[in-house]
Write an enzyme that holds these catalytic residues in place. Structure first.
Site, PDB file in Angstrom:
ATOM      1  N   GLN A  28       0.806  -1.220   0.000  1.00 50.10           N
ATOM      2  CA  GLN A  28       0.000   0.000   0.000  1.00 50.10           C
ATOM      3  C   GLN A  28       0.836   1.265   0.000  1.00 50.10           C
ATOM      4  O   GLN A  28       0.313   2.339  -0.320  1.00 50.10           O
ATOM      5  CB  GLN A  28      -0.936   0.002   1.214  1.00 50.10           C
ATOM      6  CG  GLN A  28      -1.948  -1.134   1.183  1.00 50.10           C
ATOM      7  CD  GLN A  28      -2.919  -1.084   2.346  1.00 50.10           C
ATOM      8  OE1 GLN A  28      -2.670  -1.659   3.391  1.00 50.10           O
ATOM      9  NE2 GLN A  28      -4.021  -0.384   2.188  1.00 50.10           N
ATOM     10  N   HIS A 131       1.291  -9.309   4.812  1.00 50.83           N
ATOM     11  CA  HIS A 131       0.110  -8.445   4.708  1.00 50.83           C
ATOM     12  C   HIS A 131      -0.432  -8.574   3.275  1.00 50.83           C
ATOM     13  O   HIS A 131      -0.381  -7.639   2.491  1.00 50.83           O
ATOM     14  CB  HIS A 131       0.463  -7.002   5.074  1.00 50.83           C
ATOM     15  CG  HIS A 131      -0.719  -6.159   5.473  1.00 50.83           C
ATOM     16  ND1 HIS A 131      -0.781  -5.444   6.650  1.00 50.83           N
ATOM     17  CD2 HIS A 131      -1.897  -5.908   4.846  1.00 50.83           C
ATOM     18  CE1 HIS A 131      -1.933  -4.792   6.720  1.00 50.83           C
ATOM     19  NE2 HIS A 131      -2.629  -5.044   5.634  1.00 50.83           N
ATOM     20  N   ASN A 177      -1.310 -10.600   8.869  1.00 51.48           N
ATOM     21  CA  ASN A 177      -2.304  -9.563   9.057  1.00 51.48           C
ATOM     22  C   ASN A 177      -3.654 -10.051   8.552  1.00 51.48           C
ATOM     23  O   ASN A 177      -3.794 -10.367   7.362  1.00 51.48           O
ATOM     24  CB  ASN A 177      -1.937  -8.297   8.282  1.00 51.48           C
ATOM     25  CG  ASN A 177      -3.029  -7.237   8.432  1.00 51.48           C
ATOM     26  OD1 ASN A 177      -3.146  -6.618   9.488  1.00 51.48           O
ATOM     27  ND2 ASN A 177      -3.861  -7.060   7.415  1.00 51.48           N
ATOM     28  N   GLU A 178      -4.634 -10.106   9.425  1.00 51.65           N
ATOM     29  CA  GLU A 178      -6.016 -10.397   9.052  1.00 51.65           C
ATOM     30  C   GLU A 178      -6.140 -11.574   8.084  1.00 51.65           C
ATOM     31  O   GLU A 178      -6.565 -11.397   6.938  1.00 51.65           O
ATOM     32  CB  GLU A 178      -6.671  -9.167   8.417  1.00 51.65           C
ATOM     33  CG  GLU A 178      -6.719  -7.963   9.337  1.00 51.65           C
ATOM     34  CD  GLU A 178      -7.500  -6.801   8.731  1.00 51.65           C
ATOM     35  OE1 GLU A 178      -7.770  -6.817   7.517  1.00 51.65           O
ATOM     36  OE2 GLU A 178      -7.844  -5.877   9.471  1.00 51.65           O
ATOM     37  N   ASN A 319      -7.283  -5.923  14.977  1.00 53.65           N
ATOM     38  CA  ASN A 319      -7.655  -4.854  14.039  1.00 53.65           C
ATOM     39  C   ASN A 319      -9.170  -4.735  14.046  1.00 53.65           C
ATOM     40  O   ASN A 319      -9.860  -5.745  13.884  1.00 53.65           O
ATOM     41  CB  ASN A 319      -7.254  -5.202  12.602  1.00 53.65           C
ATOM     42  CG  ASN A 319      -5.762  -5.114  12.353  1.00 53.65           C
ATOM     43  OD1 ASN A 319      -4.989  -4.824  13.249  1.00 53.65           O
ATOM     44  ND2 ASN A 319      -5.372  -5.371  11.116  1.00 53.65           N
ATOM     45  N   TYR A 321     -12.599  -1.774  13.155  1.00 47.09           N
ATOM     46  CA  TYR A 321     -12.949  -0.452  12.634  1.00 47.09           C
ATOM     47  C   TYR A 321     -14.366  -0.002  12.960  1.00 47.09           C
ATOM     48  O   TYR A 321     -14.624   1.178  13.137  1.00 47.09           O
ATOM     49  CB  TYR A 321     -12.778  -0.436  11.105  1.00 47.09           C
ATOM     50  CG  TYR A 321     -11.331  -0.471  10.668  1.00 47.09           C
ATOM     51  CD1 TYR A 321     -10.637  -1.676  10.577  1.00 47.09           C
ATOM     52  CD2 TYR A 321     -10.651   0.698  10.371  1.00 47.09           C
ATOM     53  CE1 TYR A 321      -9.308  -1.711  10.186  1.00 47.09           C
ATOM     54  CE2 TYR A 321      -9.320   0.678   9.973  1.00 47.09           C
ATOM     55  CZ  TYR A 321      -8.652  -0.522   9.892  1.00 47.09           C
ATOM     56  OH  TYR A 321      -7.334  -0.541   9.513  1.00 47.09           O
ATOM     57  N   GLU A 389      -4.491  -2.080  14.495  1.00 47.75           N
ATOM     58  CA  GLU A 389      -5.074  -1.174  13.486  1.00 47.75           C
ATOM     59  C   GLU A 389      -6.420  -0.667  13.954  1.00 47.75           C
ATOM     60  O   GLU A 389      -7.229  -1.426  14.480  1.00 47.75           O
ATOM     61  CB  GLU A 389      -5.354  -1.891  12.152  1.00 47.75           C
ATOM     62  CG  GLU A 389      -4.212  -1.960  11.210  1.00 47.75           C
ATOM     63  CD  GLU A 389      -4.581  -2.683   9.913  1.00 47.75           C
ATOM     64  OE1 GLU A 389      -5.728  -2.548   9.444  1.00 47.75           O
ATOM     65  OE2 GLU A 389      -3.705  -3.387   9.387  1.00 47.75           O
ATOM     66  N   TRP A 441      -4.612   3.430  11.825  1.00 48.45           N
ATOM     67  CA  TRP A 441      -4.527   3.119  10.400  1.00 48.45           C
ATOM     68  C   TRP A 441      -4.956   4.367   9.669  1.00 48.45           C
ATOM     69  O   TRP A 441      -6.109   4.718   9.754  1.00 48.45           O
ATOM     70  CB  TRP A 441      -5.414   1.932   9.988  1.00 48.45           C
ATOM     71  CG  TRP A 441      -5.184   1.605   8.549  1.00 48.45           C
ATOM     72  CD1 TRP A 441      -5.883   2.097   7.457  1.00 48.45           C
ATOM     73  CD2 TRP A 441      -4.154   0.773   8.019  1.00 48.45           C
ATOM     74  NE1 TRP A 441      -5.329   1.609   6.292  1.00 48.45           N
ATOM     75  CE2 TRP A 441      -4.279   0.806   6.609  1.00 48.45           C
ATOM     76  CE3 TRP A 441      -3.114   0.021   8.598  1.00 48.45           C
ATOM     77  CZ2 TRP A 441      -3.401   0.093   5.763  1.00 48.45           C
ATOM     78  CZ3 TRP A 441      -2.253  -0.680   7.752  1.00 48.45           C
ATOM     79  CH2 TRP A 441      -2.414  -0.643   6.353  1.00 48.45           C
ATOM     80  N   GLU A 448      -5.392   1.904  -1.293  1.00 51.43           N
ATOM     81  CA  GLU A 448      -6.314   1.098  -0.489  1.00 51.43           C
ATOM     82  C   GLU A 448      -6.822  -0.089  -1.324  1.00 51.43           C
ATOM     83  O   GLU A 448      -8.001  -0.214  -1.633  1.00 51.43           O
ATOM     84  CB  GLU A 448      -7.455   1.984   0.027  1.00 51.43           C
ATOM     85  CG  GLU A 448      -8.562   1.300   0.811  1.00 51.43           C
ATOM     86  CD  GLU A 448      -8.164   0.518   2.063  1.00 51.43           C
ATOM     87  OE1 GLU A 448      -7.144   0.848   2.681  1.00 51.43           O
ATOM     88  OE2 GLU A 448      -8.885  -0.433   2.385  1.00 51.43           O
ATOM     89  N   TRP A 449      -5.886  -0.963  -1.713  1.00 44.31           N
ATOM     90  CA  TRP A 449      -6.237  -2.215  -2.385  1.00 44.31           C
ATOM     91  C   TRP A 449      -7.164  -1.957  -3.583  1.00 44.31           C
ATOM     92  O   TRP A 449      -6.867  -1.093  -4.396  1.00 44.31           O
ATOM     93  CB  TRP A 449      -6.839  -3.203  -1.374  1.00 44.31           C
ATOM     94  CG  TRP A 449      -6.003  -3.368  -0.126  1.00 44.31           C
ATOM     95  CD1 TRP A 449      -6.322  -2.918   1.136  1.00 44.31           C
ATOM     96  CD2 TRP A 449      -4.702  -3.988   0.000  1.00 44.31           C
ATOM     97  NE1 TRP A 449      -5.320  -3.235   2.023  1.00 44.31           N
ATOM     98  CE2 TRP A 449      -4.321  -3.890   1.361  1.00 44.31           C
ATOM     99  CE3 TRP A 449      -3.822  -4.630  -0.892  1.00 44.31           C
ATOM    100  CZ2 TRP A 449      -3.105  -4.401   1.837  1.00 44.31           C
ATOM    101  CZ3 TRP A 449      -2.619  -5.132  -0.412  1.00 44.31           C
ATOM    102  CH2 TRP A 449      -2.276  -5.022   0.926  1.00 44.31           C
TER     103      TRP A 449
END
Ligand code: PNW
Length: 493
Positions: A28, A131, A177-178, A319, A321, A389, A441, A448-449
């Site tokens: 990223q 990641h 990661n995730e 993580n 949100y 995150e 984050w 962003e992907w």
């Protein structure tokens, strides 16, 4: 005069050794996608495939942190951080990825210099091995994580190279990661690399009803083997810690007086979080609710694998949100369901919204759910939590026209988000939930992907139209610095 006002009831709520900073991911921010010997990752391929990324962009340059890392570290120091979480690009270190493939010394050199620069500035590195950027060569050779027998030795070797070459200075390792977002977005929805799903209008290959669970199993096992290697071969001398980072939002019953919704919310929580966290921290096996719905589509752990996975992660990397309302469904679960047969919504039965909108459809400011989630994780797993995150986008940030290099972007939406979420962290900590870190984050706006450059999550604004990718602070960067000065025991505010 202080710029921001803080609640005195949470002053000093976080321990003096609490670590805070920003988190990033190599694909990223780095750019330099084919520079100095780097091999391709599945995200390079994805970005170069037409119609995959919302704005048609790719990961070739992103924020150019590969070139600009020194000024970035200097900026982080101005922002007052104590730690920085970043990920290593596997295909920069081993371009073809495999256990017998050569190591790229220039790749090691880059991360080595970054780590030295951080340490010289008093910033503790937290390093993520994976990641989401699987080497493309491994995807081509054997389908990446779909083949655990071939994948695990390759990941083990990569992990060992990182511990050997960087572990003298890195004391905080994160394997994955995730793993859940990697497999759900990449193999169930098919909207992330490696772009597989059952949906033939979107993807040529894949099976959303089986592959996500196979890939998740590979991630858990390969994490556990890498952690074992670290603990047996490196930890005695290097004295670091190794963990995994899991994603997970909060799921609240749509109608709290309906036992079926209460049960559905718990089930959604188990499908999202306990899928990974129960095998790692609680039982060594998948939750019963998942087995009941998925049957043999969910892989089984051998007794040996189960023992290997349980207890492999030394802390809970978290993580999160946002929060959602969930409602039970009376119909049989869809074959491609991975949420626990629930209906997800933005409002509850009484019309209450889950939170105010950001610039990202799934993400609303929902601190009420975040507070509940911190306690749910602590109650269920009794493992120290490292928040790795948390953050938000904000509407209108694409139009910023900086008046000069020191211009600061005002971002009240992000400040309100951080203020409300961190107040929950402070309160949970006062109640006895053990929380050891917080990473916003993210440090700078980035790629962003599949959303490309349309989502700006940074505490730093980046002018992506300028090839030099100049950076400008957002006000929230200074807010966080001052707020942590209030929250951490012995701080200055
Ligand atoms: C995380 N959700 O992904 C990733 O670790 C980051 O790389 C990413 O940039 C960041 O969050 C923001 O999206 C997530 O839908 C993606 O709940 C989606 C979700 C959660 C996390």
């Amino acid at each position: 005069m202080a710029q921001f006002e803080f609640d005195s009831s949470i002053k000093g709520a976080l321990p003096a050794d609490f670590q805070w900073g920003y988190a990033t991911a190599a694909p990223q921010i780095e750019g330099a996608w084919n520079k100095d010997g780097k091999g391709l990752s599945i995200w390079d391929t994805f970005g170069h495939t037409p119609d995959k990324v919302k704005d048609g962009s790719n990961a070739d340059d992103t924020a150019r942190s590969y070139d600009l890392y020194k000024q970035d570290v200097a900026r982080m120091k101005r922002y007052g951080v104590t730690a920085y979480r970043f990920s290593l690009s596997w295909s920069r270190i081993i371009p073809l990825g495999g256990k017998d493939d050569p190591v790229n010394e220039q790749g090691i050199e880059f991360y080595s210099k970054l780590i030295d620069e951080l340490i010289a500035n008093g910033i503790t590195p937290f390093v993520t091995l994976f990641h989401w950027d699987t080497p493309q060569a491994l995807e081509d050779r054997y389908g990446g994580m779909l083949d655990k027998e071939k994948y695990i030795p390759d990941f083990n070797r990569y992990a060992r190279v990182c511990f050997e070459r960087l572990g003298d200075r890195v004391k905080q390792w994160i394997t994955y990661n995730e793993p859940g977002v990697y497999t759900l977005a990449g193999y169930a929805a098919g909207v992330h690399a490696p772009a597989r799903s059952s949906f033939r209008d979107l993807n040529e290959e894949g099976d959303s009803s089986t592959e996500p669970f196979i890939v998740a199993h590979t991630e858990l096992l390969s994490h556990a083997y890498a952690a074992k290697i670290y603990k047996e071969e490196f930890k005695p001398q290097q004295k670091g810690t190794i963990m995994i980072t899991l994603h997970g939002n909060w799921n609240e019953p749509w109608d709290e007086s309906d036992p079926k919704d209460v049960e559905a919310a718990q089930r959604a929580q188990e499908f999202e979080i306990a899928w990974f966290a129960d095998p790692l921290y609680k039982t060594g096996d998948y939750p019963a609710s998942m087995r009941a719905q998925l049957g043999d589509r969910l892989p089984r752990f051998t007794p040996e694998e189960s023992r290997l996975v349980l207890g492999s992660s030394e802390a809970y990397g978290m993580n999160s949100y946002t929060a959602f309302y969930v409602r039970h469904r009376d119909a049989e679960p869809d074959i491609n369901d991975h949420k626990g047969n629930v209906e997800v919504s933005d409002t509850n039965k009484h019309g209450v919204e889950r939170g105010i909108e950001s610039d990202t459809p799934w993400l609303r400011t929902s601190p009420w759910g975040w507070g509940k989630l911190l306690r749910w994780i602590w109650d269920r797993y009794q493992t120290p939590i490292f928040i790795t995150e948390n953050g938000t986008t904000a509407k209108g940030e694409h139009d910023f026209k900086p008046k000069g290099p020191d211009d600061v972007l005002e971002d009240p939406h992000r400040i309100d988000f951080y203020k409300s979420y961190l107040s929950e962290v402070a309160k949970a900590s006062q109640e006895g939930v053990v929380i050891k870190s917080y990473f916003g984050w993210t440090f700078t706006d980035n790629w962003e992907w599949a959303a490309g450059f349309t989502d700006r999550f940074g505490a730093t604004w980046v002018d992506f139209d300028d090839p030099e990718k100049p950076r400008y602070a957002k006000r929230s960067a200074y807010f966080l610095r001052d707020f942590f000065g209030h929250l951490i025991k012995g701080g200055t505010n």
